[in-house]
Write a protein that holds these residues in place. Structure first.
Motif, mmCIF file in Angstrom:
data_model
loop_
_atom_site.group_PDB
_atom_site.id
_atom_site.type_symbol
_atom_site.label_atom_id
_atom_site.label_comp_id
_atom_site.label_asym_id
_atom_site.label_seq_id
_atom_site.Cartn_x
_atom_site.Cartn_y
_atom_site.Cartn_z
ATOM 1 N N UNK A 57 0.836 -1.187 0.000
ATOM 2 C CA UNK A 57 0.000 0.000 0.000
ATOM 3 C C UNK A 57 0.871 1.237 0.000
ATOM 4 N N UNK A 58 0.230 2.381 -0.189
ATOM 5 C CA UNK A 58 0.980 3.636 -0.197
ATOM 6 C C UNK A 58 1.730 3.762 1.122
ATOM 7 N N UNK A 59 2.960 4.204 1.055
ATOM 8 C CA UNK A 59 3.807 4.247 2.237
ATOM 9 C C UNK A 59 4.891 3.195 2.127
ATOM 10 N N UNK A 84 14.460 5.636 -2.844
ATOM 11 C CA UNK A 84 13.620 5.842 -1.665
ATOM 12 C C UNK A 84 12.205 6.221 -2.092
ATOM 13 N N UNK A 85 11.199 5.792 -1.323
ATOM 14 C CA UNK A 85 9.819 6.124 -1.694
ATOM 15 C C UNK A 85 9.576 7.629 -1.602
ATOM 16 N N UNK A 86 8.823 8.182 -2.537
ATOM 17 C CA UNK A 86 8.471 9.594 -2.463
ATOM 18 C C UNK A 86 7.535 9.855 -1.284
ATOM 19 N N UNK A 87 7.371 11.114 -0.965
ATOM 20 C CA UNK A 87 6.497 11.472 0.152
ATOM 21 C C UNK A 87 5.027 11.427 -0.228
ATOM 22 N N UNK A 88 4.709 11.581 -1.528
ATOM 23 C CA UNK A 88 3.313 11.641 -1.957
ATOM 24 C C UNK A 88 2.986 10.520 -2.935
ATOM 25 N N UNK A 138 6.553 6.332 -21.625
ATOM 26 C CA UNK A 138 5.846 6.016 -20.402
ATOM 27 C C UNK A 138 6.477 6.655 -19.189
ATOM 28 N N UNK A 139 5.898 6.306 -18.067
ATOM 29 C CA UNK A 139 6.359 6.834 -16.781
ATOM 30 C C UNK A 139 6.106 5.789 -15.710
ATOM 31 N N UNK A 140 6.887 5.839 -14.682
ATOM 32 C CA UNK A 140 6.701 4.960 -13.520
ATOM 33 C C UNK A 140 6.227 5.837 -12.379
ATOM 34 N N UNK A 141 5.137 5.384 -11.736
ATOM 35 C CA UNK A 141 4.452 6.200 -10.758
ATOM 36 C C UNK A 141 4.351 5.448 -9.430
ATOM 37 N N UNK A 142 4.567 6.177 -8.359
ATOM 38 C CA UNK A 142 4.373 5.661 -7.003
ATOM 39 C C UNK A 142 2.885 5.744 -6.706
ATOM 40 N N UNK A 143 2.239 4.582 -6.514
ATOM 41 C CA UNK A 143 0.792 4.548 -6.330
ATOM 42 C C UNK A 143 0.408 3.636 -5.173
ATOM 43 N N UNK A 144 -0.767 3.926 -4.583
ATOM 44 C CA UNK A 144 -1.262 3.034 -3.518
ATOM 45 C C UNK A 144 -1.782 1.721 -4.093
#
Length: 143
Positions: A19-21, A110-114, A137-143
């Motif tokens: 999950x996010x975080x 490292x994981x982003x803050x948002x 494309x792009x890689x996105x930090x997602x929940x």
């Protein structure tokens, strides 16, 4: 494997995803230019920073490494081939698709803050027959 290993891995590397975080990185394909009938791209909707390229065309598909050299071939008759250090094509699989991952598509920092933060933007280049193409494309930090 050749220098392409930095950009392309035939067997995707699983990443820790929950999950996010915690690290959850999804590859999103924004566009394929030009559109080529039979050139397929499949995003994964969970678990890994990777996507598939599928060759359902009537021609061989080639992917370039970061130096612009043909490094991967997906034959129109089936079969994935990798160019070795001597320039010879070696068959690695009988399928008509590959899993594309590895830097910069996968992300190991490292994981982003948002949540929703774009951690990398990338372009995969290749050709079908004599027609060049780019997958953006792009890689996105997602929940």
């Amino acid at each position: 494997m050749s220098k392409w290993k930095v950009t392309l891995v035939l067997l995707g590397l699983p990443l820790l995803l929950t999950t996010c975080g915690k690290p959850v990185y999804l590859a999103h394909v924004d566009k394929v230019e030009p559109k080529i009938p039979g050139l397929g791209v499949k995003e994964y909707d969970a678990v890994i920073g990777a996507f598939e390229i599928i060759n359902n065309t009537s021609q061989d598909l080639y992917l370039y490494n970061q130096q612009g050299q043909e490094s991967i071939k997906i034959a129109n008759t089936g079969g994935v081939f990798v160019r070795d250090d001597r320039g010879q094509w070696k068959k690695s699989d009988n399928s008509n698709w590959i899993n594309v991952s590895g830097p910069p598509i996968s992300y190991e920092g490292p994981p982003p803050k948002k949540c929703g933060t774009v951690v990398s933007e990338w372009v995969v280049r290749g050709r079908v027959g004599e027609t060049p193409f780019e997958i953006h494309g792009r890689t996105v930090y997602e929940p």
